[in-house]
Scaffold this motif. Structure first.
Motif, mmCIF file in Angstrom:
data_model
loop_
_atom_site.group_PDB
_atom_site.id
_atom_site.type_symbol
_atom_site.label_atom_id
_atom_site.label_comp_id
_atom_site.label_asym_id
_atom_site.label_seq_id
_atom_site.Cartn_x
_atom_site.Cartn_y
_atom_site.Cartn_z
ATOM 1 N N SER A 206 24.622 0.625 48.041
ATOM 2 C CA SER A 206 25.174 1.219 46.825
ATOM 3 C C SER A 206 26.397 2.080 47.079
ATOM 4 O O SER A 206 27.261 2.231 46.211
ATOM 5 C CB SER A 206 24.090 2.049 46.121
ATOM 6 O OG SER A 206 23.644 3.102 46.973
ATOM 7 N N TYR A 207 26.517 2.652 48.288
ATOM 8 C CA TYR A 207 27.648 3.512 48.592
ATOM 9 C C TYR A 207 28.961 2.748 48.683
ATOM 10 O O TYR A 207 30.048 3.338 48.723
ATOM 11 C CB TYR A 207 27.388 4.273 49.894
ATOM 12 C CG TYR A 207 27.347 3.395 51.132
ATOM 13 C CD1 TYR A 207 28.481 3.207 51.912
ATOM 14 C CD2 TYR A 207 26.179 2.756 51.509
ATOM 15 C CE1 TYR A 207 28.454 2.405 53.039
ATOM 16 C CE2 TYR A 207 26.132 1.957 52.637
ATOM 17 C CZ TYR A 207 27.274 1.780 53.387
ATOM 18 O OH TYR A 207 27.239 0.976 54.506
ATOM 19 N N GLN A 208 28.877 1.399 48.705
ATOM 20 C CA GLN A 208 30.079 0.577 48.767
ATOM 21 C C GLN A 208 30.655 0.274 47.376
ATOM 22 O O GLN A 208 31.720 -0.311 47.263
ATOM 23 C CB GLN A 208 29.755 -0.758 49.469
ATOM 24 C CG GLN A 208 29.309 -0.607 50.913
ATOM 25 C CD GLN A 208 30.480 -0.385 51.858
ATOM 26 O OE1 GLN A 208 31.606 -0.192 51.431
ATOM 27 N NE2 GLN A 208 30.203 -0.412 53.152
ATOM 28 N N VAL A 209 29.929 0.647 46.335
ATOM 29 C CA VAL A 209 30.401 0.370 44.972
ATOM 30 C C VAL A 209 31.418 1.438 44.581
ATOM 31 O O VAL A 209 31.072 2.613 44.419
ATOM 32 C CB VAL A 209 29.228 0.354 43.973
ATOM 33 C CG1 VAL A 209 29.745 0.057 42.564
ATOM 34 C CG2 VAL A 209 28.190 -0.674 44.390
ATOM 35 N N ILE A 237 40.046 8.509 41.017
ATOM 36 C CA ILE A 237 40.128 7.532 42.096
ATOM 37 C C ILE A 237 39.323 8.043 43.287
ATOM 38 O O ILE A 237 39.519 9.181 43.739
ATOM 39 C CB ILE A 237 41.585 7.283 42.513
ATOM 40 C CG1 ILE A 237 42.415 6.812 41.310
ATOM 41 C CG2 ILE A 237 41.645 6.253 43.642
ATOM 42 C CD1 ILE A 237 41.964 5.506 40.723
ATOM 43 N N LEU A 238 38.397 7.203 43.786
ATOM 44 C CA LEU A 238 37.572 7.543 44.945
ATOM 45 C C LEU A 238 38.159 6.890 46.188
ATOM 46 O O LEU A 238 38.406 5.678 46.206
ATOM 47 C CB LEU A 238 36.129 7.071 44.732
ATOM 48 C CG LEU A 238 35.385 7.694 43.541
ATOM 49 C CD1 LEU A 238 34.018 7.049 43.388
ATOM 50 C CD2 LEU A 238 35.248 9.192 43.721
ATOM 51 N N HIS A 239 38.356 7.687 47.219
ATOM 52 C CA HIS A 239 38.924 7.165 48.465
ATOM 53 C C HIS A 239 37.885 7.073 49.571
ATOM 54 O O HIS A 239 38.067 6.327 50.534
ATOM 55 C CB HIS A 239 40.081 8.048 48.927
ATOM 56 C CG HIS A 239 41.215 8.108 47.947
ATOM 57 N ND1 HIS A 239 42.097 7.067 47.761
ATOM 58 C CD2 HIS A 239 41.594 9.089 47.081
ATOM 59 C CE1 HIS A 239 42.982 7.385 46.832
ATOM 60 N NE2 HIS A 239 42.706 8.612 46.395
ATOM 61 N N GLU A 240 36.815 7.836 49.471
ATOM 62 C CA GLU A 240 35.802 7.820 50.523
ATOM 63 C C GLU A 240 34.434 7.505 49.917
ATOM 64 O O GLU A 240 34.152 6.376 49.568
ATOM 65 C CB GLU A 240 35.797 9.167 51.260
ATOM 66 C CG GLU A 240 37.112 9.457 51.984
ATOM 67 C CD GLU A 240 37.098 10.794 52.694
ATOM 68 O OE1 GLU A 240 36.073 11.515 52.585
ATOM 69 O OE2 GLU A 240 38.099 11.135 53.343
ATOM 70 N N ALA A 241 33.561 8.517 49.800
ATOM 71 C CA ALA A 241 32.211 8.295 49.295
ATOM 72 C C ALA A 241 32.237 7.954 47.810
ATOM 73 O O ALA A 241 33.044 8.476 47.052
ATOM 74 C CB ALA A 241 31.343 9.526 49.543
ATOM 75 N N SER A 242 31.324 7.058 47.433
ATOM 76 C CA SER A 242 31.189 6.724 46.026
ATOM 77 C C SER A 242 30.215 7.701 45.377
ATOM 78 O O SER A 242 29.704 8.621 46.017
ATOM 79 C CB SER A 242 30.691 5.279 45.871
ATOM 80 O OG SER A 242 30.686 4.905 44.512
ATOM 81 N N GLY A 243 29.954 7.512 44.090
ATOM 82 C CA GLY A 243 29.068 8.430 43.396
ATOM 83 C C GLY A 243 29.002 8.105 41.917
ATOM 84 O O GLY A 243 29.537 7.100 41.444
ATOM 85 N N THR A 244 28.340 8.981 41.196
ATOM 86 C CA THR A 244 28.150 8.812 39.765
ATOM 87 C C THR A 244 28.924 9.868 39.004
ATOM 88 O O THR A 244 28.822 11.061 39.310
ATOM 89 C CB THR A 244 26.654 8.902 39.403
ATOM 90 O OG1 THR A 244 25.951 7.817 40.020
ATOM 91 C CG2 THR A 244 26.451 8.837 37.899
#
Length: 351
Positions: A206-209, A237-244
């Protein structure tokens, strides 16, 4: 009768001077031209001010019942293909409803943001929530539907297609209108429409989304003059960790009444934002939540125009003041010129 005429003449506030006693000068002509230009400019300004409208705000308890709430969305996801996107809508009523009037479209984008395809988003899901506090917490959506199964050829082809789109840098633009019940709820954009095993094969965790997104427009009704929707042109814009991402929205029912008596029912809103990062060991999947609630107060914005007597009063004050000021300026200019030229005349006469 003669005495009456004398009395009337004595109260004349504007006595006339004989024409041969008047002295016209170049400086007076220049001051007159400047005064006329200033008065014409001020007249146009006052006329424009009179013809323009202003707004009056009034508040009252919202008494609307049984109406729907339109949600206009227009968002771009530069790192997620359209094949994995889904829109879920949940409300606090506890009822499962399907609104046939809901129209959502997806535009396939290449890595440069150019459109390469269009399709209708038919996987809009409106789900019941488990309890009165659960409508805002669906990060474990995939876990609820997880079960063992064998992927068929169609699923394998879809996985290959999505992986190719991810490698090509394909994105997606989602836009349209949601018609929901006029109660508190949320809608979210995510990959929750995928089966858990398919999602794991595509993203390998999921962290790859990457749910980076741009909100071009988010509104809850038609726009009126002067409205400001705080989420318009929002870029995350997310450059590293994903999240909600969670956007907590407070909707204020609004009526805009034009000067023509036309009434425009709409809504304005305020928003606060929260981001929850996801680590590699997390079982929840990233999403973008818009959690909304309605204010019990409705705002009425009414256009009004200034009265004609107000316009005449301001016009007389401005033009009269300008006329008086130019008269004083003319006298001062004449006195200054006289003071400068008279000494020279006297010195020439003596010599």
């Amino acid at each position: 009768m003669g005495n009456l005429k004398q009395v009337l003449k004595s109260i004349d506030a504007f006595p006339r001077t004989e024409e041969h006693l008047l002295k016209k000068t170049k400086s007076g002509a220049l001051v007159s031209i400047v005064g006329l230009v200033v008065m014409a400019t001020l007249f146009v300004h006052e006329l424009t001010y009179y013809l323009s409208t202003y707004t009056v705000h009034q508040m009252a308890v919202d008494s609307k019942r049984g109406e729907t709430l339109p949600i206009h969305i227009n968002m771009t996801f530069p790192s997620l293909p359209c094949d994995v996107m889904s829109v879920d809508a949940i409300d606090m009523s506890g009822k499962h409803e399907v609104d046939l009037d809901t129209n959502i479209w997806k535009l396939r984008l290449n890595r440069y943001g150019h459109i390469i395809g269009t399709e209708y988003l038919s996987d809009l899901v409106e789900k019941e929530h488990a309890n009165s506090h659960g409508y805002a917490h669906h990060e474990d959506h995939h876990q609820e539907s997880e079960h063992k199964f064998t992927l068929d050829n169609k699923a394998e082809e879809m996985i290959k297609k999505v992986k190719h789109a991810l490698d090509s840098g394909e994105g997606c633009r989602v836009y349209g209108v949601l018609e929901v019940q006029r109660v508190a709820g949320n809608f979210h954009v995510s990959v929750h429409g995928l089966n858990i095993m398919v999602a794991q094969r595509i993203f390998e965790g999921s962290y790859q989304v990457n749910v980076s997104h741009m909100i071009h427009d988010l509104s809850f009704g038609p726009k009126y003059p002067g409205i400001h929707n705080p989420l318009d042109d929002t870029v995350r814009i997310l450059h590293e960790a994903s999240g909600t991402f969670k956007y907590y929205i407070k909707i204020v029912p609004t009526e805009y009444r034009y000067i023509s008596k036309e009434v425009l029912p709409t809504n304005q809103f305020s928003v606060s934002e929260y981001f929850s990062p996801i680590d590699k060991d997390s079982n929840s999947w990233p999403a973008i939540y818009f959690l909304y609630d309605l204010s019990p107060i409705t705002v009425t914005i009414r256009e009004e125009r200034r009265s004609f007597f107000h316009f005449i009063t301001r016009l007389c004050a401005v033009l009269g003041g300008t006329f008086a000021l130019t008269g004083m300026l003319d006298r001062w200019t004449y006195m200054l010129i006289e003071a400068i030229t008279k000494p020279k005349t006297r010195s020439t006469f003596r010599s």
